[in-house]
Design an enzyme around this catalytic site. Structure first.
Site, PDB file in Angstrom:
ATOM      1  N   GLU A  88      64.778  57.579  79.397  1.00 26.88           N
ATOM      2  CA  GLU A  88      66.169  57.484  79.821  1.00 26.88           C
ATOM      3  C   GLU A  88      66.404  56.234  80.679  1.00 26.88           C
ATOM      4  OE1 GLU A  88      65.061  61.951  80.070  1.00 26.88           O
ATOM      5  OE2 GLU A  88      64.061  59.999  80.165  1.00 26.88           O
TER       6      GLU A  88
ATOM      7  N   CYS B  13      63.871  64.828  83.249  1.00 27.47           N
ATOM      8  CA  CYS B  13      63.150  65.467  84.349  1.00 27.47           C
ATOM      9  C   CYS B  13      64.040  65.622  85.577  1.00 27.47           C
ATOM     10  CB  CYS B  13      61.890  64.665  84.697  1.00 27.47           C
ATOM     11  SG  CYS B  13      62.210  62.975  85.251  1.00 27.47           S
TER      12      CYS B  13
ATOM     13  N   ALA C 183      33.427  65.791  58.248  1.00 25.94           N
ATOM     14  CA  ALA C 183      33.327  65.272  56.881  1.00 25.94           C
ATOM     15  C   ALA C 183      32.342  66.145  56.125  1.00 25.94           C
ATOM     16  CB  ALA C 183      32.849  63.820  56.900  1.00 25.94           C
TER      17      ALA C 183
ATOM     18  N   TRP D 198      25.819  58.919  55.958  1.00 21.66           N
ATOM     19  CA  TRP D 198      27.262  58.679  55.894  1.00 21.66           C
ATOM     20  C   TRP D 198      27.844  59.393  54.676  1.00 21.66           C
ATOM     21  CZ3 TRP D 198      30.377  57.256  59.499  1.00 21.66           C
ATOM     22  CH2 TRP D 198      31.669  56.810  59.189  1.00 21.66           C
TER      23      TRP D 198
ATOM     24  N   ARG E  25      36.852  51.414  67.616  1.00 23.78           N
ATOM     25  CA  ARG E  25      36.367  50.074  67.251  1.00 23.78           C
ATOM     26  C   ARG E  25      37.034  49.542  65.986  1.00 23.78           C
ATOM     27  NH1 ARG E  25      32.361  53.429  67.922  1.00 23.78           N
ATOM     28  NH2 ARG E  25      31.652  53.369  65.763  1.00 23.78           N
TER      29      ARG E  25
ATOM     30  N   GLU F  83      34.376  66.699  67.351  1.00 26.53           N
ATOM     31  CA  GLU F  83      33.666  66.003  66.275  1.00 26.53           C
ATOM     32  C   GLU F  83      32.208  66.419  66.214  1.00 26.53           C
ATOM     33  OE1 GLU F  83      33.717  61.857  65.505  1.00 26.53           O
ATOM     34  OE2 GLU F  83      35.873  61.638  65.770  1.00 26.53           O
TER      35      GLU F  83
ATOM     36  N   LEU G 174      31.530  73.339  66.002  1.00 29.73           N
ATOM     37  CA  LEU G 174      32.769  73.593  65.257  1.00 29.73           C
ATOM     38  C   LEU G 174      32.965  75.086  65.001  1.00 29.73           C
ATOM     39  CD1 LEU G 174      32.463  70.659  62.714  1.00 29.73           C
ATOM     40  CD2 LEU G 174      34.300  70.914  64.398  1.00 29.73           C
TER      41      LEU G 174
ATOM     42  N   SER H 273      31.838  77.539  66.716  1.00 21.24           N
ATOM     43  CA  SER H 273      32.114  78.269  67.950  1.00 21.24           C
ATOM     44  C   SER H 273      33.612  78.254  68.264  1.00 21.24           C
ATOM     45  CB  SER H 273      31.310  77.677  69.117  1.00 21.24           C
ATOM     46  OG  SER H 273      31.741  76.366  69.433  1.00 21.24           O
TER      47      SER H 273
END
Length: 345
Positions: free
Chosen positions: A53, A78, A157, A176, A213, A288, A294, A296
């Site tokens: 604003e 706010c 992945a 990979w 990166r 990640e 994951l 859990s």
């Protein structure tokens, strides 16, 4: 023809320009309309700096027109002093007669107070224009304040035959799964979230940097689980080049860019972690980690979105990818890879 919906959509488009730079604040856009024409606009550009604003009002070349204008804003202005003065006070001071708001702010210090203050000053206030869209772009912010935890994004992945990793007892180095385009998208996503979390085994086996990166933008806080302090201090994650937090079960002293947060590993650590992250204003976390971490989160149904990348290869055997059910909200082909984005039902 310009309509109120058109002006609010412009607010949303502006708000998204602040992604990755304003957390733990929300992304907010604002336009000022005079006789059906936008005469000023702005967005919240960076945490601690002026709100949308303020930037919109400052951009108006002829301030006298503000007394005859309508201000559109994607989130309630706010009403409290934080890093900046209350936006509702500035709107009142500039004598803007009408304000159209996308959605009410869930933050307890605001939550209707900005609207009330403006109405008491005689300003006409409308609320709820494109409300669903306004909540969606700030879903991290709403989850944080309504559920008292960060917005959780799972990411992994997997191969065409459903494996997330090889058997590390046979292959010590990481394999990979996806391609360069997928990697760039992952780094873009990292730049847009507050933090990124991995488990002990992922840190030990993969030695990831967890930094941005392949894209430009903010670095997320790197987070790792290390119950007993077994991780090698020479791992990249401890290089001091980005803020790193370690969730551990033992007492350790903080160092530059390295913070240790002690948890009770005799109890489920995820609720404890969510409480700590909420107290420390972490709006979102990308998980990640490997299959154990994951799963859990999945077992507790503690997730909001999942980004599942599928590479164009087979492992034949290895660590099975997590099983997840959710609503598919996006799908993309990334050359020879695929990305499914799921939302927790």
């Amino acid at each position: 023809m310009s309509t109120p919906e058109t002006f609010m959509q412009r607010c949303l488009d502006l708000a998204l320009l602040g992604i990755g730079d304003v957390a733990p604040n929300p992304m907010v856009g604002c336009v000022i309309v005079h006789n059906g024409k936008i005469i000023g606009e702005g967005y919240h550009e960076k945490f601690g700096q002026p709100h949308a604003e303020v930037n919109a009002i400052r951009s108006v070349k002829n301030p006298e027109l503000l007394k005859e204008s309508t201000l559109y804003v994607s989130l309630e202005p706010c009403a409290h002093f934080g890093k900046t003065p209350p936006c509702s006070d500035l709107i009142i001071e500039t004598q803007i007669p009408k304000v159209v708001i996308g959605t009410i702010d869930p933050f307890a210090a605001v939550a209707g107070k900005g609207i009330e203050r403006m109405q008491k000053a005689g300003i006409e206030v409308e609320v709820g224009l494109l409300e669903k869209k306004c909540r969606t772009i700030n879903r991290r912010f709403f989850t944080f304040h309504e559920q008292k935890r960060p917005y959780i994004i799972l990411k992994w992945a997997q191969t065409l035959d459903g494996f997330i990793d090889t058997d590390r007892t046979e292959t010590k180095h990481p394999t990979w799964i996806t391609n360069a385009l997928s990697k760039r998208l992952v780094h873009k996503q990292r730049s847009e979230e507050s933090a990124i979390l991995i488990g002990t085994n992922t840190a030990e086996y993969d030695n990831p940097a967890l930094t941005v990166r392949e894209w430009t933008g903010s670095q997320p806080i790197r987070m790792v689980l290390d119950r007993s302090g077994r991780l090698n201090p020479n791992l990249i994650i401890f290089d001091g080049k980005a803020p790193t937090w370690v969730f551990t079960g033992i007492d350790q002293e903080d160092r530059e860019n390295l913070k240790f947060i002690k948890l009770d590993f005799g109890r489920n650590i995820l609720p404890q972690m969510m409480e700590e992250l909420y107290k420390r204003d972490i709006l979102s976390v990308i998980v990640e980690g490997g299959s154990e971490l994951l799963n859990s989160f999945l077992e507790l149904n503690l997730w909001d979105e999942a980004f599942v990348y599928t590479g164009n290869q087979f492992f034949g055997k290895g660590v099975a990818a997590p099983h997840i059910s959710g609503k598919t909200i996006a799908y993309r082909k990334l050359d020879d890879c695929k990305l499914h984005v799921l939302k927790n039902k």
